[in-house]
Design an enzyme around this catalytic site. Structure first.
Site, PDB file in Angstrom:
ATOM      1  N   LYS A 173      -5.936  -8.830  -8.299  1.00  0.00           N
ATOM      2  CA  LYS A 173      -6.981  -9.647  -8.931  1.00  0.00           C
ATOM      3  C   LYS A 173      -7.410  -8.980 -10.242  1.00  0.00           C
ATOM      4  CE  LYS A 173      -8.627 -12.577  -5.468  1.00  0.00           C
ATOM      5  NZ  LYS A 173      -7.427 -13.400  -5.511  1.00  0.00           N
ATOM      6  N   HIS A 199       0.954   1.005 -13.272  1.00  0.00           N
ATOM      7  CA  HIS A 199       1.742  -0.144 -13.732  1.00  0.00           C
ATOM      8  C   HIS A 199       3.225   0.231 -13.689  1.00  0.00           C
ATOM      9  CE1 HIS A 199       2.576  -3.878 -15.793  1.00  0.00           C
ATOM     10  NE2 HIS A 199       3.411  -3.205 -16.580  1.00  0.00           N
ATOM     11  N   GLY A 223       0.773  -1.238   0.000  1.00  0.00           N
ATOM     12  CA  GLY A 223       0.000   0.000   0.000  1.00  0.00           C
ATOM     13  C   GLY A 223       0.803   1.285   0.000  1.00  0.00           C
ATOM     14  N   ASP A 256      -3.909  -4.186 -18.927  1.00  0.00           N
ATOM     15  CA  ASP A 256      -3.035  -3.005 -19.085  1.00  0.00           C
ATOM     16  C   ASP A 256      -3.209  -2.313 -20.441  1.00  0.00           C
ATOM     17  OD1 ASP A 256      -1.902  -3.574 -16.562  1.00  0.00           O
ATOM     18  OD2 ASP A 256      -0.337  -4.818 -17.450  1.00  0.00           O
ATOM     19  N   ASN A 315      -5.323   2.543 -12.962  1.00  0.00           N
ATOM     20  CA  ASN A 315      -4.339   1.566 -12.484  1.00  0.00           C
ATOM     21  C   ASN A 315      -2.946   2.155 -12.614  1.00  0.00           C
ATOM     22  OD1 ASN A 315      -3.345  -1.074 -11.682  1.00  0.00           O
ATOM     23  ND2 ASN A 315      -2.742  -1.375 -13.822  1.00  0.00           N
ATOM     24  N   ASN A 374       1.464   3.011  -2.602  1.00  0.00           N
ATOM     25  CA  ASN A 374       0.739   3.928  -3.496  1.00  0.00           C
ATOM     26  C   ASN A 374      -0.479   4.521  -2.786  1.00  0.00           C
ATOM     27  OD1 ASN A 374       1.860   4.251  -6.337  1.00  0.00           O
ATOM     28  ND2 ASN A 374       2.086   2.054  -5.984  1.00  0.00           N
TER      29      ASN A 374
HETATM   30  C1  GRF Z   1       3.364  -1.259  -7.517  1.00  0.00           C
HETATM   31  O1  GRF Z   1       4.606  -1.500  -8.073  1.00  0.00           O
HETATM   32  C2  GRF Z   1       2.318  -1.094  -8.608  1.00  0.00           C
HETATM   33  O2  GRF Z   1       2.831  -0.540  -9.778  1.00  0.00           O
HETATM   34  C3  GRF Z   1       1.901  -2.503  -8.864  1.00  0.00           C
HETATM   35  O3  GRF Z   1       1.932  -3.125  -7.600  1.00  0.00           O
HETATM   36  C4  GRF Z   1       2.821  -2.433  -6.729  1.00  0.00           C
HETATM   37  C5  GRF Z   1       2.040  -2.029  -5.524  1.00  0.00           C
HETATM   38  O4  GRF Z   1       2.822  -1.490  -4.514  1.00  0.00           O
HETATM   39  N1  GRF Z   1       0.644  -2.526  -9.562  1.00  0.00           N
HETATM   40  P1  GRF Z   1       2.124  -0.865  -3.228  1.00  0.00           P
HETATM   41  O5  GRF Z   1       1.211  -1.933  -2.616  1.00  0.00           O
HETATM   42  O6  GRF Z   1       1.376   0.360  -3.623  1.00  0.00           O
HETATM   43  O7  GRF Z   1       3.270  -0.555  -2.299  1.00  0.00           O
END
Ligand code: GRF
Length: 210
Positions: free
Chosen positions: A93, A111, A14, A152, A109, A16
């Site tokens: 998922k 990526h 988490g 994606d 999303n 992000n």
């Molecule tokens: C990130 O690298 C994101 O790009 C990918 O999964 C990872 C998630 O990291 N989809 P976090 O859980 O936000 O630390």
């Protein structure tokens, strides 16, 4: 609280999600994370939600007979929190067209590569960075995109380049890409929340360029 209501779907650490809540607390994004939904009971993202006083809901796929019922339950929860925009922030998922249709052009999303390179089925987590290093490309990066029915494949909102260094490992590269993710994901949410994103076919234009 006025402003955008975000529903964040997570499965892991988490960071992000943290970047988004930090941006909100700094006043960069006007709004709130209304709910965090995790596919994993032990996701650290749920702890982060709790620390910020955000409702965190663990939804176990195994409790539902079909993917449709699972997704319908997530839709019910997101609607109960009046969510405007759904963020996939490390959500492991795959979502079916049922879910996508419900939030058409309202799902983003992040990526960890420059789509369309190193993206699509099988490209997730550290596998992405491993493939980047094996291929030998000199640059990689991060991409924020709207989610459509493909893997994606939705319209790209923001991308930023990260150089691949000679001594990079999967972990060192992942860490530098993650820093960029934490910058462009909140920025894309801010642009959306201010009504600055215009989708024209596959292209996403940014009004006034900022
Ligand atoms: C990130 O690298 C994101 O790009 C990918 O999964 C990872 C998630 O990291 N989809 P976090 O859980 O936000 O630390």
């Amino acid at each position: 609280m006025t402003g955008i209501k975000l529903g964040v779907l997570v499965s892991g650490g988490g960071t992000n999600l943290q970047a988004i809540t930090d941006s909100i607390e700094r006043g960069k994004i006007k709004g709130e994370v209304s709910v965090v939904i995790s596919s994993n009971e032990r996701a650290y993202a749920l702890k982060r939600a709790e620390k910020h006083g955000i409702p965190g809901v663990y939804i176990n796929r195994n409790n539902f007979k079909t993917q449709k019922e699972y997704e319908e339950h997530m839709i019910t929860v997101l609607k109960a929190y009046d969510v405007d925009l759904v963020l996939l922030a490390g959500f492991m998922k795959v979502l079916s067209p049922v879910f996508i249709a419900e939030f058409r052009n309202r799902i983003m999303n992040i990526h960890p590569a420059l789509i369309p390179a190193f993206s699509g089925m099988g490209f997730y987590g550290s596998r992405v960075h491993k493939a980047v290093l094996e291929y030998g490309v000199k640059v990689t990066g991060a991409t924020v995109h709207f989610v459509d029915e493909g893997a994606d494949t939705g319209p790209i909102i923001l991308q930023e380049v990260v150089p691949v260094l000679d001594d990079d490992t999967v972990d060192s590269l992942a860490a530098r890409v993650l820093e960029v993710e934490h910058k462009i994901f909140p920025e894309a949410v801010r642009l959306y929340s201010e009504g600055k994103l215009v989708i024209k076919g596959r292209r996403v234009l940014i009004k006034n360029g900022k």
